[in-house]
Design an enzyme around this catalytic site. Structure first.
Site, short mmCIF file in Angstrom:
data_model
loop_
_atom_site.label_atom_id
_atom_site.label_comp_id
_atom_site.label_asym_id
_atom_site.label_seq_id
_atom_site.Cartn_x
_atom_site.Cartn_y
_atom_site.Cartn_z
N ARG A 103 0.51 -4.20 -0.28
CA ARG A 103 1.94 -4.50 -0.29
C ARG A 103 2.50 -4.19 1.09
O ARG A 103 2.30 -3.10 1.62
CB ARG A 103 2.58 -3.60 -1.35
CG ARG A 103 4.01 -3.84 -1.58
CD ARG A 103 4.48 -3.17 -2.84
NE ARG A 103 4.63 -1.73 -2.72
CZ ARG A 103 5.44 -1.03 -3.50
NH1 ARG A 103 6.12 -1.62 -4.45
NH2 ARG A 103 5.55 0.27 -3.34
N THR A 107 8.59 -5.84 3.58
CA THR A 107 9.03 -7.03 2.84
C THR A 107 8.69 -6.91 1.35
O THR A 107 9.19 -7.69 0.55
CB THR A 107 8.32 -8.29 3.38
OG1 THR A 107 6.91 -8.14 3.13
CG2 THR A 107 8.55 -8.46 4.86
N ASP A 202 2.30 7.22 -6.09
CA ASP A 202 1.40 6.21 -5.52
C ASP A 202 0.03 6.38 -6.15
O ASP A 202 -0.64 7.39 -5.91
CB ASP A 202 1.34 6.38 -4.00
CG ASP A 202 0.54 5.27 -3.36
OD1 ASP A 202 -0.64 5.07 -3.76
OD2 ASP A 202 1.05 4.58 -2.47
N ASP A 205 -2.93 6.95 -3.74
CA ASP A 205 -2.90 8.29 -3.15
C ASP A 205 -3.31 9.34 -4.18
O ASP A 205 -4.02 10.29 -3.86
CB ASP A 205 -1.52 8.63 -2.61
CG ASP A 205 -1.18 7.81 -1.35
OD1 ASP A 205 -2.06 7.07 -0.87
OD2 ASP A 205 -0.03 7.91 -0.88
N1 URA Z 1 2.51 1.35 -6.54
C1 URA Z 1 2.24 2.63 -6.91
O1 URA Z 1 1.14 3.12 -6.66
N2 URA Z 1 3.21 3.31 -7.54
C2 URA Z 1 4.40 2.80 -7.84
O2 URA Z 1 5.22 3.48 -8.44
C3 URA Z 1 4.65 1.46 -7.45
C4 URA Z 1 3.69 0.76 -6.81
#
Ligand code: URA
Length: 211
Positions: A103, A107, A202, A205
């Site tokens: 991502r 944007t 995330d 992560d």
């Molecule tokens: N990607 C993620 O890892 N966590 C989110 O909350 C949104 C997108």
């Protein structure tokens, strides 16, 4: 688009531990693996089968085996990789392809940086793995990729979805293909950074540590 929310106390328990910011990566990985196996059970409810005749030690009978062509499991890199073992545990005969999508944090658009998929997906049941259905951009790009290669039957397995992302996928899919989304829960909303609220942060992560 069909949405299936796995409603089970074990799913709810494991998801709660995943959401907890204090859960370390090692436990997080293990729980994702277990949770995906539970979701895989729901996601494969319509997997194609054929009748076979077999001989038990007692009698000849008719049974059921998975049909050909084999299902295709496609984790979306990086975080979808953490879901692969949980999925293939239930579908060990599946073929595995890969889609690398990222991502753009400004944007919020999905960029494809790698792919390893069969050219022709006609007649293949495809299972996309992506833990977080947030804006829906990545999932729409991945579904589009599979449909362009001839797929008509796509199931996305996600841990969490935001209502905003589900709407985006639904609008994209319309009635052009049979698309199912299987999730452990649908959360409240997205925040201003497009993170799912309350979410789990995330997912990449949390699985792998920040790289
Ligand atoms: N990607 C993620 O890892 N966590 C989110 O909350 C949104 C997108």
């Amino acid at each position: 688009m069909r949405l299936h929310v796995a409603d089970h106390p074990l799913v709810a328990h494991k998801l709660t531990v995943l959401r907890d910011a204090a859960t370390p990566s090692a436990t997080f990985r293990l729980l994702v693996d277990e949770l995906v196996t539970l979701l895989a059970y729901e996601a494969t409810r319509d997997v194609r089968t054929r009748e076979v005749e077999i001989t038990t030690p007692v009698a000849v009978t008719t049974g059921t085996k998975l049909a050909q062509p084999r299902p295709l499991v496609v984790p979306i890199l990086r975080a979808g990789l953490g879901m692969l073992d949980g999925m293939t545990r239930l579908l060990p005969s599946a073929e595995v392809g890969f889609l690398g999508m990222q991502r753009d944090e400004e944007t919020l658009e999905a960029i494809t940086y790698a792919n390893r998929l069969p050219e022709d997906l006609s007649g293949r049941q495809c299972f996309l793995l992506d833990p977080m259905l947030a804006t829906g951009g990545t999932l729409v790009a991945a579904i589009d990729y599979l449909l362009q290669r001839g797929a008509h039957d796509v199931t996305a397995v996600c841990l969490l979805a935001a209502p905003e992302g589900l709407r985006v996928v639904e609008e994209f899919v319309g009635d052009r293909a049979d698309v199912q989304v299987v999730v452990a829960a649908v959360d409240e909303r997205l925040d201003e950074r497009a993170y799912i609220v309350p979410g789990l942060g995330d997912a990449g992560d949390r699985l792998y540590g920040v790289v």
